[in-house]
Design a protein around this motif. Structure first.
Motif, mmCIF file in Angstrom:
data_model
loop_
_atom_site.group_PDB
_atom_site.id
_atom_site.type_symbol
_atom_site.label_atom_id
_atom_site.label_comp_id
_atom_site.label_asym_id
_atom_site.label_seq_id
_atom_site.Cartn_x
_atom_site.Cartn_y
_atom_site.Cartn_z
ATOM 1 N N GLU A 1 -43.829 -68.387 -74.839
ATOM 2 C CA GLU A 1 -43.569 -69.755 -75.243
ATOM 3 C C GLU A 1 -42.185 -69.870 -75.883
ATOM 4 O OE1 GLU A 1 -46.650 -71.008 -77.831
ATOM 5 O OE2 GLU A 1 -48.227 -70.932 -76.283
ATOM 6 N N VAL A 2 -41.641 -71.089 -75.821
ATOM 7 C CA VAL A 2 -40.377 -71.402 -76.476
ATOM 8 C C VAL A 2 -40.636 -72.548 -77.438
ATOM 9 C CG1 VAL A 2 -38.024 -72.218 -76.181
ATOM 10 C CG2 VAL A 2 -39.016 -70.677 -74.480
ATOM 11 N N GLU A 3 -40.320 -72.317 -78.699
ATOM 12 C CA GLU A 3 -40.562 -73.347 -79.713
ATOM 13 C C GLU A 3 -39.247 -73.771 -80.357
ATOM 14 O OE1 GLU A 3 -43.204 -71.631 -82.520
ATOM 15 O OE2 GLU A 3 -41.863 -69.969 -83.041
ATOM 16 N N GLU A 4 -39.213 -75.031 -80.813
ATOM 17 C CA GLU A 4 -38.044 -75.544 -81.523
ATOM 18 C C GLU A 4 -38.244 -75.371 -83.023
ATOM 19 O OE1 GLU A 4 -36.896 -79.496 -80.605
ATOM 20 O OE2 GLU A 4 -36.588 -79.112 -78.456
ATOM 21 N N LYS A 5 -37.170 -74.964 -83.689
ATOM 22 C CA LYS A 5 -37.200 -74.817 -85.136
ATOM 23 C C LYS A 5 -35.955 -75.451 -85.730
ATOM 24 C CE LYS A 5 -40.012 -70.646 -85.796
ATOM 25 N NZ LYS A 5 -40.867 -71.222 -86.846
ATOM 26 N N ARG B 1 -36.443 -70.936 -79.939
ATOM 27 C CA ARG B 1 -36.748 -69.528 -80.202
ATOM 28 C C ARG B 1 -37.932 -69.106 -79.331
ATOM 29 N NH1 ARG B 1 -37.411 -67.816 -86.318
ATOM 30 N NH2 ARG B 1 -35.136 -68.067 -86.172
ATOM 31 N N LYS B 2 -37.747 -68.012 -78.634
ATOM 32 C CA LYS B 2 -38.823 -67.490 -77.787
ATOM 33 C C LYS B 2 -39.887 -66.829 -78.659
ATOM 34 C CE LYS B 2 -36.046 -66.701 -73.641
ATOM 35 N NZ LYS B 2 -35.552 -65.699 -72.656
ATOM 36 N N ASN B 3 -41.134 -67.178 -78.366
ATOM 37 C CA ASN B 3 -42.268 -66.577 -79.064
ATOM 38 C C ASN B 3 -43.247 -66.104 -77.984
ATOM 39 O OD1 ASN B 3 -44.225 -65.767 -80.822
ATOM 40 N ND2 ASN B 3 -44.781 -67.834 -81.531
#
Length: 472
Positions: free
Chosen positions: A440-444, A435-437
Motif C-alpha cells: 500500500e501507499v499512504e499519504e502523510k 510512503r510505501k507501507n
C-alpha cells in the motif's frame, strides 16, 4: 647651465647592467655555489630598489640611500613579525590574531575536519575549529596550550586606499609546508568593495596569491591584518595567479568574531533584511543610492517603514551608490546586528534602525535521488541525522507530493517552489509525502521546521572501484 639628475635620459640611467660577470672559456675551476637569500631579505631588497626608483632624484645621494635603508628596515620588521604569526594549516594557511592562540583561516581550508595540527615557526600545535562562517569563508580555530604566541593586530580596513602597498604571506603550492618559512609577496590594493559570490566586500590585490595561500594574511606595510586571502581569479583552467586575488576584509571579520567565539564549533550566519527587493538596474542613469523595488507585507522591511520607490543612501557610515553596493555592505554584518539606514522618499530624508534577520537558506535536511529526467519524482534518498527532515519524521523512500501547500509533480517543480518561497532557517512548512507501507501507499503530512542549508554535510565524490570491470 648645470644639468639636473631629473633631466637625464631614462635609457641612459639603465643602459648598463647592475651586475656583470665574465667567464673565460679556459676556466676549469668549478664555479662557487650560489647562496639563496631568505625570501624576506630578497623581498626587502626589491622594495628598497623600488623606493630608490620612486625617490626624489634631486635629493643628495646620501639622503636617498638613507631613506631607502629606513624603508628596507621597516619592511623587514613587518615581514618578520608576520612570518612569526603565520600558521601552516593542512595544505593551506592561517594567522594568529591573539597571544592565547586564536587563529584565522578560510572555511574551505578547514571544513573537512574539526581538529587540526598546525605549525607555527618550528613547533607543532593541536588546534580545534570553534566557529565557521561558510558564506564569508572564514574559520576561527583555538590553538591548545598556547601562551604568548606572536600575533598580528587588525587594520581599520575602512581607511584602505586603492594603490596602497600590501604583503601576502602564505604556503603557496605547499612549497614550505614541512620545514620552510612561508612565502611573502608584495603588491598593491587594486580595488575595494569587490562583490564575488560570498565575498561581498572583498579587497582585490595584485600581490601574487596562489593555491596554498588560502587562509593566510594580507598585511599593510606596518604589519597589520588587512584581510584573509581566499580566492583567485584564473584563466584557461590553470590554478595559478593571474594578478587578481581577493581577501575578506579585517573589519568584516571583526564584526563576526564574537559570534565565532561563541559558536561552539558550529556555523554563524550573515544578516539581511527580509521582504526587501531592490532594483539592480540604474534606470535613471545615476548612482545615487539603492532603489527599493518592492516590500513584502508583514516583513522586516515593512516594519522598518520602508516602501517601494524609497532610495537608501547610507548604511551606517557607508555611502551607497546602488543596490549592489547596499547588498555588499550588508553582507559584512552578522545576523541580529543592528544597522542604521538613511533613505530618501521624494524630497524627504528619513532614517530607520533595523535588526538584521538571519540569512541562512532553509533546508529540509535531506538528499534526493538524482534526476534522470524532467519528470523525475522528488524521492528522498537520504535523511541527514539531526537536521530538519529527521526531526520531523521524514524517511528515505518518501516521495514529496506537496510543499508549503503547493502540489509537487517532480523534483524540478519542488526546486522551483523552494526557490520561489525563499525560506530561511527556522521557517515552518507543511510537507505531504507518499510512503510505501508494504503493498500500500499512504499519504502523510509533516510539519517541518527548516534547518540551515549551511549545515548540510559536504558530499564527497565517489571514488571509482579499480576492481570493477568497465562496461563495453
Amino acid at each position: 647651465m648645470t644639468k639636473s639628475r631629473n633631466s637625464r635620459s631614462p635609457s641612459a640611467k639603465w643602459s648598463k647592467p647592475m651586475f656583470t660577470q665574465r667567464f673565460s672559456p679556459r676556466q676549469t675551476r668549478r664555479p662557487e655555489k650560489i647562496r639563496r637569500l631568505p625570501g624576506r631579505i630578497f623581498l626587502s631588497s626589491v622594495w628598497a630598489i623600488a623606493c630608490l626608483a620612486a625617490a626624489d632624484l634631486t635629493a643628495a645621494p646620501s639622503a636617498v640611500a638613507a631613506e631607502a635603508l629606513r624603508e628596507q628596515r621597516y619592511l623587514v620588521e613587518a615581514v618578520s613579525n608576520a612570518v612569526r604569526a603565520f600558521a601552516f594549516v593542512g595544505g593551506g594557511s592561517g594567522v594568529v590574531i591573539s597571544p592565547d592562540g586564536l587563529l584565522l583561516s578560510n572555511h574551505h581550508v578547514t571544513e573537512s575536519s574539526k581538529r587540526w595540527q598546525v605549525r607555527i615557526g618550528g613547533r607543532f600545535y593541536s588546534a580545534t575549529v570553534i566557529g565557521n562562517d561558510p558564506r564569508g569563508d572564514i574559520s576561527l580555530l583555538q590553538i591548545h596550550q598556547a601562551t604568548n604566541l606572536p600575533w598580528v593586530a587588525f587594520a581599520d580596513t575602512d581607511h584602505l586606499t586603492v594603490g596602497q602597498p600590501v604583503l601576502a604571506v602564505g604556503n603557496a603550492f605547499a612549497t614550505a609546508e614541512m620545514f620552510g618559512d612561508p612565502t611573502v609577496t608584495v603588491g598593491i590594493i587594486s580595488a575595494l568593495h569587490v562583490f564575488v559570490g560570498g565575498y561581498s566586500d572583498a579587497i582585490q590585490t595584485d600581490a601574487p596569491v596562489n593555491p596554498g595561500n588560502s587562509g593566510g594574511p594580507l598585511l599593510t606595510m606596518d604589519g597589520k591584518l588587512a584581510g584573509i586571502n581566499g580566492q583567485i581569479e584564473t584563466r584557461f583552467n590553470q590554478r595559478a595567479n593571474t594578478g587578481i586575488g581577493l581577501a575578506i576584509p579585517a573589519n568584516q571579520i571583526a564584526r563576526f568574531l564574537p559570534a565565532l567565539r561563541a559558536a561552539n564549533g558550529g556555523n554563524v550566519n550573515h544578516g539581511f533584511i527580509r521582504g526587501l527587493t531592490g532594483n539592480l538596474k540604474e534606470e535613471d542613469q545615476h548612482q545615487n543610492g539603492a532603489e527599493i523595488k518592492a516590500v513584502r507585507p508583514g516583513s522586516t522591511a515593512e516594519k522598518a517603514g520602508l516602501k517601494a520607490g524609497d532610495r537608501i543612501v547610507m548604511l551606517n557610515q557607508y555611502r551607497l551608490l546602488n543596490y549592489s553596493r547596499f547588498l555588499g555592505f550588508l553582507g559584512t554584518y552578522p545576523a541580529k546586528a543592528e544597522v542604521s539606514l538613511v533613505y530618501q522618499r521624494g524630497a524627504e530624508t528619513k532614517t530607520a534602525r533595523v535588526t538584521l534577520d538571519t540569512f541562512a537558506p532553509g533546508s529540509l535536511g535531506v538528499k534526493f535521488q538524482a534526476a534522470r529526467s524532467l519528470a523525475q519524482p522528488a524521492v528522498v534518498e537520504r535523511v541527514y541525522p539531526g537536521l530538519a527532515g529527521e526531526r520531523a519524521g521524514l524517511k528515505a523512500g518518501d516521495t514529496i507530493i506537496k510543499y508549503d501547500g503547493k502540489p509537487v509533480a517532480s523534483l524540478m517543480e519542488l526546486t522551483f517552489h523552494i526557490a520561489e518561497a525563499d525560506h530561511q532557517v527556522d521557517d515552518v512548512v507543511k510537507v505531504v509525502v507518499e510512503r510505501k507501507n508494504g503493498r500500500e501507499v499512504e499519504e502523510k503530512e509533516f510539519t517541518v521546521t527548516l534547518s540551515s542549508a549551511f549545515d548540510l554535510p559536504k558530499e564527497r565524490p565517489r571514488q571509482p572501484n579499480p576492481n570493477q570491470k568497465k562496461k563495453r
